[in-house]
Write an enzyme that holds these catalytic residues in place. Structure first.
Site, PDB file in Angstrom:
ATOM      1  N   VAL A  70       0.869  -1.188   0.000  1.00  0.00           N
ATOM      2  CA  VAL A  70       0.000   0.000   0.000  1.00  0.00           C
ATOM      3  C   VAL A  70       0.902   1.234   0.000  1.00  0.00           C
ATOM      4  CG1 VAL A  70      -1.717   1.277   1.349  1.00  0.00           C
ATOM      5  CG2 VAL A  70      -1.856  -1.220   1.198  1.00  0.00           C
ATOM      6  N   GLU A 102       5.584 -15.437   3.169  1.00  0.00           N
ATOM      7  CA  GLU A 102       6.776 -15.150   3.969  1.00  0.00           C
ATOM      8  C   GLU A 102       6.793 -13.677   4.314  1.00  0.00           C
ATOM      9  OE1 GLU A 102       8.136 -16.811   0.851  1.00  0.00           O
ATOM     10  OE2 GLU A 102       8.024 -18.766   1.799  1.00  0.00           O
ATOM     11  N   ASN A 107       8.967  -6.931  10.161  1.00  0.00           N
ATOM     12  CA  ASN A 107       7.860  -6.209   9.524  1.00  0.00           C
ATOM     13  C   ASN A 107       6.577  -6.296  10.367  1.00  0.00           C
ATOM     14  OD1 ASN A 107       6.087  -4.956   7.810  1.00  0.00           O
ATOM     15  ND2 ASN A 107       6.765  -6.047   5.973  1.00  0.00           N
ATOM     16  N   TYR A 114      -1.407 -10.036   8.913  1.00  0.00           N
ATOM     17  CA  TYR A 114      -1.588 -11.455   8.597  1.00  0.00           C
ATOM     18  C   TYR A 114      -2.179 -12.206   9.795  1.00  0.00           C
ATOM     19  CZ  TYR A 114       1.533 -10.208   4.767  1.00  0.00           C
ATOM     20  OH  TYR A 114       2.098  -9.597   3.677  1.00  0.00           O
TER      21      TYR A 114
END
Ligand code: COA
Length: 152
Positions: A70, A102, A107, A114
């Site tokens: 994004v 992955e 991050n 997720y």
């Protein structure tokens, strides 16, 4: 905002976002390969402006989220979540029963996205990503897609 199929004409906008969003961006050739190889490729736009995209590979009852990104100016507004939902539903329509991806251990925004989407960590790949002098580990995530509605 509207989700549509990504195409070659979007590549200049994709590369602009990719280079601002990642310290180690994909090359244009990687997007070209994804489009040529028939991967699921969606983008989301506000009026004529592209603000995000997702690339998913589907094969043999599985899908693999290869890239979701994004525009940094639009992050934190639910766009990544919308793209992920849309692409996973399309993958279910193509027969995917589980999804893999992955992510860099560092991050946090992506990991939170997720995990809140039902992905659970199933592995770790050592030194998977370039990261300057050293390399960074990847966490491997998986989610069941059974019961995940296939109507986009
Ligand atoms: C990861 C990314 C796609 C998330 O997209 P986004 O549109 O910003 O995320 P959303 O607004 O849909 O947020 C979804 C969830 O992600 C998490 N999240 C998003 N941004 C976050 C941040 N800056 N810090 C912590 N969590 C964050 C939250 O859990 C959020 O859910 P909530 O709003 O209910 O709390 C986006 O940050 C991005 O493009 N990053 C750079 C590229 C990248 O790293 N892609 C992933 C590669 S594996």
């Amino acid at each position: 905002m509207q989700i549509s199929l990504l195409s070659f004409r979007h590549l200049p906008q994709v590369m602009d976002i990719e280079q601002r969003a990642y310290p180690w961006p994909w090359t244009e050739g990687m997007f070209v390969d994804s489009l040529r190889n028939g991967h699921l490729c969606y983008c989301i736009s506000e009026r004529e402006s592209l603000v995000g995209y997702i690339i998913v590979f589907v094969a043999a009852g599985e899908c693999h989220v290869l890239n979701v990104c994004v525009d940094p100016d639009y992050q934190g507004r639910g766009i990544g979540r919308r793209l992920l939902d849309h692409a996973l539903k399309a993958a279910v329509d193509m027969g995917a029963e589980q999804a893999f991806l992955e992510v860099r251990v560092s991050n946090d925004p992506a990991i939170k996205l997720y995990e809140s989407n039902g992905f659970r960590q199933v592995g770790r790949r050592k030194h998977y990503y370039p990261a300057g002098d050293v390399r960074e580990d990847a966490l491997v995530y998986r989610r069941e897609l059974a019961g995940f509605g296939g109507s986009k």
